[in-house]
Scaffold this motif. Sequence first.
Motif, PDB file in Angstrom:
ATOM      1  N   ARG A 254      -4.643 -22.918  15.202  1.00 33.08           N
ATOM      2  CA  ARG A 254      -4.452 -22.443  16.569  1.00 33.08           C
ATOM      3  C   ARG A 254      -3.864 -21.045  16.568  1.00 33.08           C
ATOM      4  O   ARG A 254      -3.076 -20.674  15.707  1.00 33.08           O
ATOM      5  CB  ARG A 254      -3.531 -23.393  17.359  1.00 33.08           C
ATOM      6  N   GLU A 255      -4.286 -20.287  17.559  1.00 29.41           N
ATOM      7  CA  GLU A 255      -3.695 -18.987  17.833  1.00 29.41           C
ATOM      8  C   GLU A 255      -2.868 -19.102  19.110  1.00 29.41           C
ATOM      9  O   GLU A 255      -3.009 -20.044  19.880  1.00 29.41           O
ATOM     10  CB  GLU A 255      -4.783 -17.927  18.020  1.00 29.41           C
ATOM     11  N   LEU A 256      -1.998 -18.120  19.324  1.00 26.55           N
ATOM     12  CA  LEU A 256      -1.206 -18.002  20.541  1.00 26.55           C
ATOM     13  C   LEU A 256      -0.167 -19.115  20.678  1.00 26.55           C
ATOM     14  O   LEU A 256      -0.139 -20.077  19.913  1.00 26.55           O
ATOM     15  CB  LEU A 256      -2.108 -17.919  21.775  1.00 26.55           C
ATOM     16  N   ALA A 257       0.720 -18.929  21.665  1.00 28.62           N
ATOM     17  CA  ALA A 257       1.811 -19.863  21.956  1.00 28.62           C
ATOM     18  C   ALA A 257       2.667 -20.098  20.709  1.00 28.62           C
ATOM     19  O   ALA A 257       2.626 -19.339  19.742  1.00 28.62           O
ATOM     20  CB  ALA A 257       1.258 -21.172  22.509  1.00 28.62           C
ATOM     21  N   GLY A 258       3.467 -21.163  20.731  1.00 32.09           N
ATOM     22  CA  GLY A 258       4.288 -21.491  19.581  1.00 32.09           C
ATOM     23  C   GLY A 258       3.464 -21.946  18.397  1.00 32.09           C
ATOM     24  O   GLY A 258       3.807 -21.687  17.237  1.00 32.09           O
ATOM     25  N   HIS A 259       2.347 -22.628  18.695  1.00 32.79           N
ATOM     26  CA  HIS A 259       1.488 -23.098  17.610  1.00 32.79           C
ATOM     27  C   HIS A 259       0.956 -21.926  16.794  1.00 32.79           C
ATOM     28  O   HIS A 259       0.872 -21.991  15.561  1.00 32.79           O
ATOM     29  CB  HIS A 259       0.321 -23.896  18.190  1.00 32.79           C
ATOM     30  N   GLY A 260       0.590 -20.841  17.465  1.00 31.77           N
ATOM     31  CA  GLY A 260       0.027 -19.694  16.768  1.00 31.77           C
ATOM     32  C   GLY A 260       1.035 -18.950  15.919  1.00 31.77           C
ATOM     33  O   GLY A 260       0.725 -18.530  14.798  1.00 31.77           O
ATOM     34  N   ILE A 261       2.251 -18.779  16.416  1.00 34.86           N
ATOM     35  CA  ILE A 261       3.238 -18.019  15.638  1.00 34.86           C
ATOM     36  C   ILE A 261       3.696 -18.815  14.414  1.00 34.86           C
ATOM     37  O   ILE A 261       4.092 -18.233  13.402  1.00 34.86           O
ATOM     38  CB  ILE A 261       4.447 -17.617  16.522  1.00 34.86           C
ATOM     39  N   ARG A 262       3.597 -20.140  14.479  1.00 36.91           N
ATOM     40  CA  ARG A 262       4.035 -20.965  13.341  1.00 36.91           C
ATOM     41  C   ARG A 262       2.959 -21.126  12.278  1.00 36.91           C
ATOM     42  O   ARG A 262       3.258 -21.605  11.175  1.00 36.91           O
ATOM     43  CB  ARG A 262       4.479 -22.340  13.840  1.00 36.91           C
ATOM     44  N   GLU A 263       1.687 -20.766  12.602  1.00 38.94           N
ATOM     45  CA  GLU A 263       0.606 -20.943  11.628  1.00 38.94           C
ATOM     46  C   GLU A 263       0.880 -20.169  10.341  1.00 38.94           C
ATOM     47  O   GLU A 263       0.526 -20.622   9.251  1.00 38.94           O
ATOM     48  CB  GLU A 263      -0.729 -20.492  12.226  1.00 38.94           C
ATOM     49  N   PHE A 264       1.477 -18.992  10.457  1.00 34.39           N
ATOM     50  CA  PHE A 264       1.714 -18.171   9.271  1.00 34.39           C
ATOM     51  C   PHE A 264       3.200 -18.080   8.963  1.00 34.39           C
ATOM     52  O   PHE A 264       3.750 -17.012   8.680  1.00 34.39           O
ATOM     53  CB  PHE A 264       1.079 -16.797   9.450  1.00 34.39           C
ATOM     54  N   CYS A 265       3.838 -19.249   9.025  1.00 38.66           N
ATOM     55  CA  CYS A 265       5.244 -19.370   8.629  1.00 38.66           C
ATOM     56  C   CYS A 265       5.384 -20.415   7.526  1.00 38.66           C
ATOM     57  O   CYS A 265       4.631 -21.398   7.472  1.00 38.66           O
ATOM     58  CB  CYS A 265       6.105 -19.794   9.824  1.00 38.66           C
ATOM     59  N   ASN A 266       6.340 -20.197   6.677  1.00 36.75           N
ATOM     60  CA  ASN A 266       6.763 -21.198   5.706  1.00 36.75           C
ATOM     61  C   ASN A 266       7.772 -22.091   6.420  1.00 36.75           C
ATOM     62  O   ASN A 266       8.903 -21.684   6.702  1.00 36.75           O
ATOM     63  CB  ASN A 266       7.405 -20.504   4.497  1.00 36.75           C
ATOM     64  N   VAL A 267       7.361 -23.303   6.750  1.00 37.10           N
ATOM     65  CA  VAL A 267       8.244 -24.230   7.483  1.00 37.10           C
ATOM     66  C   VAL A 267       9.205 -24.832   6.463  1.00 37.10           C
ATOM     67  O   VAL A 267       8.857 -25.738   5.706  1.00 37.10           O
ATOM     68  CB  VAL A 267       7.409 -25.319   8.183  1.00 37.10           C
ATOM     69  N   THR A 268      10.411 -24.307   6.442  1.00 38.38           N
ATOM     70  CA  THR A 268      11.352 -24.572   5.367  1.00 38.38           C
ATOM     71  C   THR A 268      12.419 -25.580   5.794  1.00 38.38           C
ATOM     72  O   THR A 268      13.143 -25.359   6.760  1.00 38.38           O
ATOM     73  CB  THR A 268      12.052 -23.268   4.939  1.00 38.38           C
ATOM     74  N   THR A 269      12.511 -26.675   5.059  1.00 44.41           N
ATOM     75  CA  THR A 269      13.587 -27.649   5.291  1.00 44.41           C
ATOM     76  C   THR A 269      14.835 -27.216   4.525  1.00 44.41           C
ATOM     77  O   THR A 269      14.765 -26.927   3.329  1.00 44.41           O
ATOM     78  CB  THR A 269      13.145 -29.045   4.809  1.00 44.41           C
ATOM     79  N   VAL A 270      15.934 -27.143   5.243  1.00 46.24           N
ATOM     80  CA  VAL A 270      17.226 -26.794   4.611  1.00 46.24           C
ATOM     81  C   VAL A 270      18.127 -28.015   4.703  1.00 46.24           C
ATOM     82  O   VAL A 270      18.425 -28.508   5.795  1.00 46.24           O
ATOM     83  CB  VAL A 270      17.867 -25.584   5.325  1.00 46.24           C
ATOM     84  N   TRP A 271      18.606 -28.529   3.554  1.00 46.97           N
ATOM     85  CA  TRP A 271      19.411 -29.737   3.475  1.00 46.97           C
ATOM     86  C   TRP A 271      20.717 -29.399   2.757  1.00 46.97           C
ATOM     87  O   TRP A 271      20.702 -28.819   1.660  1.00 46.97           O
ATOM     88  CB  TRP A 271      18.628 -30.800   2.725  1.00 46.97           C
TER      89      TRP A 271
END
Length: 465
Positions: free
Chosen positions: A444-461
């Motif tokens: 997906r492009e645009l909105a929150g879905h679009g900006i997160r497509e090219f992010c490293n979704v990093t879990t911090v514990w």
Amino acid sequence: MPIATVNPATGENLETFEPFGRGELELRLARAEAAFRDYRTTTFEYRSQLLRRAADVLDADREQLARTVTTEMGKPLAQASAETAKCARALRWYADHGAALIADELPGEDDVADSGATAAYVRYRPLGVVLAVMPWNFPLWQVVRFAAPALMAGNVGLLKHASNVPRTALALEEVFRRAGAPEGCFQTLLIGSGAVEAVIRDRRVAAVTLTGSEPAGRSVAAVAGDELKKTVLELGGSDPFVVLPSADLDAAVRTAVKARTQNNGQSCIAAKRFIVHADVYPGFTSEFAKAMGALRIGDPMAPDTDIGPLATRQGLADLSALVADALAHDAVAECGGNRPNGPLEQGWYYPPTVLTGITPAMRIHREEAFGPVATVYRVESLDEAVALANDSPFGLSSNVWTTDPAEQERFVRDIEAGSVFFNGMTASHPALPFGGVKRSGYGRELAGHGIREFCNVTTVWLGPT
């Protein structure tokens, strides 16, 4: 294909560009890598200000940019100007909302405790250098809807634009340079399609986004998949425009004309297949054909022009062949169906055309018509409308005209598409995710879905200390 500005209204070659050699390409890749090392650490406020300044440049140069776009790909000048303004609005939207869209996410306290952590959160970190392979049909908007979220997230961009819009591609690089972007943060690559694979495989490129044809999408996805790199694909579409008995027919006809002919009919999300219930079929089809036939074809720079030329000679040949095949298989042209005579013969013009009597034997029943050609189908029931709407290899968007809540819910549940617009025309907006299913691509492009497509979704514990 040469990298050149060719005026589609006349067929005249205005300027030819030498593709980048290995040395220039290497220099730009090195700049991108170096830029990312620093840019990724900038604050959201810094990136927001960059996007706002870029929007200001677009506003200041709006008419000049619009003339460049119209010269290169033929859309009416007013539409090119509106596209420029839309890009500025999108940049400001991400400047205003981007930080919140990728702010740290906190799970519930009970879930944190259950994981054995004293604290935990999710952080969205940029991936790196993102290559954008973009088409000519919305040569500003397609790029900005990638660049705004990508830069706001902390990525840097490389643009490989379509080879027939080089002036626009270079102008976009200049917009970000004038906005104060760090050197290498957003760069245009003047390269042919044959050079794209090497760029994708380069270790410095982290991900790829493509808007374009299905063959181009398959090629880019195969290379990126071999390198295990993230891709987002927005490909073709053959969107249904369903008209049911409760529709406001006058509004449906007006919107149908705009939905089929915007950008000279060259839009992935244009309505292309008009599926009309038998109860309203005669009235809708008659008025639709009349309105389509009344549109003015001519010089895209002229203020009274509704339809300009198609962007490429090949596009004109492909569209002409689709219509000729349909007519050879007994389709009926309610208007249009033949190229205009006279002065317009010098350009790549095709008239607004409405075809009825469509059958599966015709190529146009399955293939995307990229130009101002509409196919109209008659259906007897809601079930038949849903089935025909889904009878396509594509699944980008859809339009449905009904005021019945039960019918609306049926389409939300059953339509095989990335979006459904009721009683209106499909359009993209920064606040709404955009993309498709089936052969229309993924991601997906645009909105929150679009900006997160090219992010490293990093879990911090964080464990007990």
